[in-house]
Design an enzyme around this catalytic site. Sequence first.
Site, PDB file in Angstrom:
ATOM      1  N   SER A   1      36.020  38.817  47.943  1.00 32.01           N
ATOM      2  CA  SER A   1      35.972  40.082  48.694  1.00 32.01           C
ATOM      3  C   SER A   1      35.999  41.267  47.735  1.00 32.01           C
ATOM      4  O   SER A   1      36.343  41.100  46.557  1.00 32.01           O
ATOM      5  CB  SER A   1      37.231  40.133  49.591  1.00 32.01           C
TER       6      SER A   1
ATOM      7  N   TYR B   1      46.251  40.451  51.719  1.00 33.12           N
ATOM      8  CA  TYR B   1      44.839  40.029  51.690  1.00 33.12           C
ATOM      9  C   TYR B   1      44.283  40.194  50.274  1.00 33.12           C
ATOM     10  O   TYR B   1      43.643  39.282  49.731  1.00 33.12           O
ATOM     11  CB  TYR B   1      44.055  40.868  52.677  1.00 33.12           C
TER      12      TYR B   1
END
Length: 282
Positions: free
Chosen positions: A148, A161
């Site tokens: 990501s 995250y």
Amino acid sequence: MGNVLDKFALTGKVAWITGASYGLGLSYAKAFAEAGATIVFNDITKELVDKGLAEYEKLGIKAYGSVCDVTNEKDVASFVSNVRENIGSIDILVNNAGIIKRIPMVEMSLDDWNAVINVDLTGPFICSKAVIPDMIKKGGGKIINACSMMSEFGRETVSAYAAAKGGLKMLTRNICSEYGAYNIQCNAIGPGYIATPQTAPLRQKGEDGSMNPFDRFIRSKTPARRWGTPKDLQGLAVFLASPASDFINGQVIYIDGGISAYIGQDPSNLDESVLSEEPLEE
Ligand code: NAP
Ligand code: GCO
């Protein structure tokens, strides 16, 4: 002399995409099926698995799905052995399943932190550990992790995250280091901001129909001036799953419309006339 495009074929391969009832996982599975792979997938509830099976059937894709929580090692072990016995051992693993919790770090509970780390980092460890022995026996395999922008950058409210996706970048490099000699390539896809259910809250318009401030921010940060769509990622996913990428290992390939190369412009200067149509969510 074969055609170079043959290198991108997945014919005869068994591909497991985790969490592939919808979102990016479903999109990867569609692309892999078109490239000739047999699709196996899991999700955490029967409802989601059935939703995924219905979607695959609608698309004419013969997929095998069952309930499996990627954070549960027993679940994963039985999923992998069922696939091996009924379909064949797994050649391609996409560690796609993921969750995010957007909470300021000091307000985040330990349970919320652990939930994100468990799915986004420990899950890929458990699933990769379960498939690598078969890949070694078979003479090789492909593991693709879902990294990501948060594998490289932080931002407010996504501490767990980002920590997980940063760790996943290093797990990618470590699987490469330990198992590259067995012809196993482990790489990662690093998407930018993609229009899926996971990012829907970031694009939700105001009650007056005004653009979400985060949407404006991301478009100001993206040279392409748009959110990505799941289809934008299909070519890279097939490439990393295919023999065409056999000499690429341990890499995170960012597919982000240019975000990671651009400091961005002042959102208040954003010329809305150049903004593309709202991306279609798939
Ligand atoms: P999504 O729409 O939230 O879909 C995630 C899928 O994973 C869902 O089917 C979800 O099922 C499943 N899942 C969650 N926990 C699971 C578990 N414990 N075991 C098995 N399946 C589980 O996410 P997405 O946008 O498609 O993203 C897919 C992956 O790409 C994620 O890892 C995400 O972090 C990453 N990514 C996304 C973007 C983006 O902009 N969308 C960008 C970069 C990276 P439930 O519905 O039950 O949760
Ligand atoms: C967020 C978004 C991002 C995207 C993606 C970006 O809240 O910032 O959800 O984390 O999901 O990971 O690459």
